[in-house]
Design a protein around this motif. Structure first.
Motif, PDB file in Angstrom:
ATOM      1  N   GLY A 338       0.924  -1.703  -0.327  1.00 46.86           N
ATOM      2  CA  GLY A 338       0.185   0.096  -0.100  1.00 46.86           C
ATOM      3  C   GLY A 338       0.857   0.864  -0.257  1.00 46.86           C
ATOM      4  O   GLY A 338       0.378   3.034  -0.264  1.00 46.86           O
ATOM      5  N   LYS A 339       2.160   1.034  -0.045  1.00 50.90           N
ATOM      6  CA  LYS A 339       2.539   2.280   0.410  1.00 50.90           C
ATOM      7  C   LYS A 339       3.650   2.954  -0.747  1.00 50.90           C
ATOM      8  O   LYS A 339       4.196   3.798  -1.294  1.00 50.90           O
ATOM      9  N   ALA A 340       3.047   1.778  -2.368  1.00 51.10           N
ATOM     10  CA  ALA A 340       2.918   2.664  -3.382  1.00 51.10           C
ATOM     11  C   ALA A 340       2.498   3.813  -3.438  1.00 51.10           C
ATOM     12  O   ALA A 340       3.045   4.538  -4.431  1.00 51.10           O
ATOM     13  N   ILE A 341       1.846   3.742  -2.609  1.00 48.58           N
ATOM     14  CA  ILE A 341       1.227   5.796  -2.632  1.00 48.58           C
ATOM     15  C   ILE A 341       1.682   6.229  -1.883  1.00 48.58           C
ATOM     16  O   ILE A 341       2.160   5.659  -0.264  1.00 48.58           O
ATOM     17  N   SER A 342       2.271   7.069  -2.397  1.00 50.51           N
ATOM     18  CA  SER A 342       3.346   8.244  -1.703  1.00 50.51           C
ATOM     19  C   SER A 342       2.721   8.631  -0.548  1.00 50.51           C
ATOM     20  O   SER A 342       2.421  10.078  -0.106  1.00 50.51           O
ATOM     21  N   TRP A 343       2.033   8.314   0.752  1.00 49.94           N
ATOM     22  CA  TRP A 343       1.567   8.913   2.060  1.00 49.94           C
ATOM     23  C   TRP A 343       2.141   9.705   2.767  1.00 49.94           C
ATOM     24  O   TRP A 343       2.034  10.471   3.207  1.00 49.94           O
ATOM     25  N   GLY A 344       3.136   8.945   2.907  1.00 47.15           N
ATOM     26  CA  GLY A 344       3.351   9.819   4.261  1.00 47.15           C
ATOM     27  C   GLY A 344       3.715   9.700   6.016  1.00 47.15           C
ATOM     28  O   GLY A 344       2.989   8.838   5.971  1.00 47.15           O
ATOM     29  N   TRP A 345       4.180  10.517   6.099  1.00 45.05           N
ATOM     30  CA  TRP A 345       4.145  10.567   7.686  1.00 45.05           C
ATOM     31  C   TRP A 345       2.533  10.439   8.258  1.00 45.05           C
ATOM     32  O   TRP A 345       2.351  10.245   9.206  1.00 45.05           O
ATOM     33  N   PHE A 346       1.184  10.964   7.432  1.00 42.87           N
ATOM     34  CA  PHE A 346       0.101  11.589   8.345  1.00 42.87           C
ATOM     35  C   PHE A 346      -0.927   9.668   7.609  1.00 42.87           C
ATOM     36  O   PHE A 346      -1.736  10.472   7.658  1.00 42.87           O
TER      37      PHE A 346
END
Length: 593
Positions: A338-346
């Motif tokens: 799921g981190k293929a999307i650059s969600w970042g810290w939030f």
């Protein structure tokens, strides 16, 4: 004279801020994709050490292995080749190139190229040497040599669908039989089982491999909050330090740690190889020069005896970065997919926000209206905090005479003065920072919504009002100076002020006007100027974000009007303080004269 000079200085600094912001937006958020030429990187012959017991490492690198003629070819001509197997699922369509066992034709049925309804589906994969080439290949290294990409494979079926897998087969001159059994699910995952049956009379050293090759000219820009380029998870850690330009500079990137998946990502699209259970010899990314890049997955060499068999399974994801689908694959055991999307810290806050937006959109059928409803919900949840903040402000106003008395009594002892003021706060049960809480809580909400609008594919091409805003993830298209494009000229970037940006400036000005704070004239002039500066600064941002902020400002005006009616002492004290400040100022000017 001093105030006039300070005001001119503030105006000049605001102008520099607007111009600097426009320059920064063009620098860090470019509209065009990568185009700078890169130097070709020659493959380095290497031999990896430390292979698993019982294996023989032959090819730590993967040569190009292509024997295709040079020069560009037309996409339609490439896809007209009869040596193709159709791919057809609910979400993707395309074909498999039997020459080289390549998946090099893939379009995404659910997504259009532009807001134009007739623009056709988004093309993800395209054959080699076409414009925007991008493809995946499964193959074998035999005796240290990659099998030619020009070899023709045979298929046991005409269509690859979720119900009908397809097996590709070829036999080499020695009699060894190679198979690639392909299956596909309802979404975007292809499974390839590579098998070798060594029917020759002698042992063979064989390595299955998989690769993804792409032209970066078709990539979305790599931005500060949206990564575009090589990405993967190695040793349980997300690895995405390099853009395409940076990978071209270093030549190759071989991360340490076991690979969970690797590939290339864009803002909305993603391709990735997911290794199977076999030991991996070499995995990483490399630049091929001329904006071409490749991610390689090479398994350990195995000695296959005469009559023996070798089998290896690899999965290929090629599709849209829908967070629900990516998380479902992650739940099957693909680490941090799921981190293929650059969600970042939030991420912990952005995903619930996106879930709520989806739910509201399902309820009303319009993401713009869903954003407005989300704003109302957020402000309603924060209203008790805002109410406490205003009550605290009222209490602060009530103890102002006592504070002034303390400040005057201990004006020569700052430490004692601070201690007495804190003691006063405690006795009167006043929290001096309570009035700031609503604003502080808005910051993570605002940033999280910004990320959601930028990253989530659900917002792509979603309209608010069809004749005005057709894409909430893009800037407001209706610029004032050329009447939304009706006048035949382009508006310079920093003057591209849309309707939402103007509404933002007006509503923010109203919130400042309703705030009965007392400031000296210079501070007041700066605050009067700030809404119009922010109007220019925020104009290039996503229309959905401005819609959220405008709605929030309107609710703030209504909230302030209500709370001031509940705490009339705030306005009364502010009017009194303002009169005293004006009287003091007049006295100072009179003394100077």
């Amino acid at each position: 004279m001093d105030n006039q000079r300070n005001l001119l200085l503030a105006v000049a600094l605001s102008g520099l801020l607007i111009l600097g912001w426009d320059f920064a937006m063009r620098t860090f958020y470019p509209a065009a994709s990568l185009s700078a030429p890169t130097e070709a990187v020659e493959p380095a012959a290497q031999t990896s050490a430390g292979s698993a017991p019982g294996t023989t490492t032959v090819a730590a690198d993967l040569a190009d292995g292509a024997e295709m003629p040079s020069g560009p070819i037309d996409l339609s001509a490439a896809l007209a080749d009869p040596n193709r197997v159709v791919i057809d699922t609910p979400k993707v369509a395309g074909s498999i190139n039997l020459r080289g066992a390549r998946i090099d034709d893939l379009v995404l049925k659910d997504y259009r190229q532009s807001v134009d309804r007739d623009s056709g589906p988004v093309r993800l994969f395209a054959p080699e040497r076409t414009d925007n080439q991008y493809f995946a290949e499964f193959g074998f290294v035999v005796g240290g040599q990659r099998v030619s990409s020009n070899e023709l494979w045979q298929a046991d079926g005409e269509r690859l669908t979720p119900q009908t897998p397809v097996t590709l087969t070829r036999t080499d001159a020695s009699g060894a039989v190679y198979e690639i059994a392909l299956s596909i699910d309802e979404n975007y995952m292809i499974t390839a089982q590579q098998t070798v049956q060594n029917t020759s009379g002698s042992a063979a050293i064989i390595q299955p491999f998989a690769l993804i090759k792409r032209d970066a000219r078709s990539a979305s820009p790599d931005e500060f909050i949206v990564h575009s380029g090589p990405v993967g998870v190695f040793g349980g850690t997300l690895h995405d330090p390099n853009s395409y330009e940076e990978l071209a500079e270093i030549g190759r990137d071989t991360p340490s740690g076991a690979a969970s998946w690797l590939g290339f990502t864009d803002r909305y699209w993603h391709s990735a190889l997911i290794p199977g259970d076999g030991e991996v010899d070499n995995v990483g990314f490399r630049s091929l020069g001329d904006q071409l890049f490749r991610s390689d997955l090479i398994y350990d060499a195995q000695t296959v005896p005469a009559g023996g068999t070798l089998s290896q399974t690899t999965r290929l994801f090629a599709g849209a970065k829908n967070s629900v689908i990516l998380d479902e694959y992650e739940d099957t055991g693909i680490t941090y997919f799921g981190k293929a999307i650059s969600w970042g810290w939030f991420e912990w806050f952005e995903k619930p926000l996106l879930w709520l937006l989806r739910a509201l959109n399902d309820l009303v059928g319009n993401f713009g209206v869903a954003i407005i409803l989300l704003t109302v919900i957020v402000r309603a949840l924060m209203f008790p905090i805002a109410q406490k903040g205003f009550a605290s402000m009222a209490s602060m106003k009530a103890i102002q005479p006592k504070m002034k008395a303390v400040q005057e009594r201990y004006k020569d002892d700052k430490q004692k003065q601070q201690q007495e003021i804190m003691k006063l706060y405690k006795e009167e049960k006043v929290n001096p920072v309570a009035g700031c809480l609503p604003m502080l809580l808005q910051i993570p909400i605002f940033f999280a919504l910004y990320k959601v609008l930028i990253l989530s594919i659900e917002m792509r091409h979603e309209p608010f009002i069809d004749f005005w805003i057709k894409d909430l993830s893009a800037p407001d298209p209706w610029t004032i100076l050329n009447l939304g494009g009706l006048l035949p000229f382009e508006v310079p970037g920093f003057l591209g002020i849309g309707v939402l940006a103007v509404l933002l400036g007006l509503t923010m000005w109203l919130t400042f006007k309703l705030n009965p704070s007392v400031m000296d004239p210079m501070q007041q002039q700066i605050f009067n100027l700030m809404p119009w500066v922010l109007m220019f600064v925020m104009a290039p941002f996503a229309a959905g974000l401005l819609l959220y902020w405008v709605t929030s400002n309107i609710l703030t005006v209504a909230q302030q009007s209500y709370l001031y009616s509940k705490h009339p002492q705030l306005k009364a004290q502010a009017a009194k303080d303002k009169a005293e400040l004006a009287k003091k100022k007049a006295k100072e000017e009179k003394s100077k004269a």
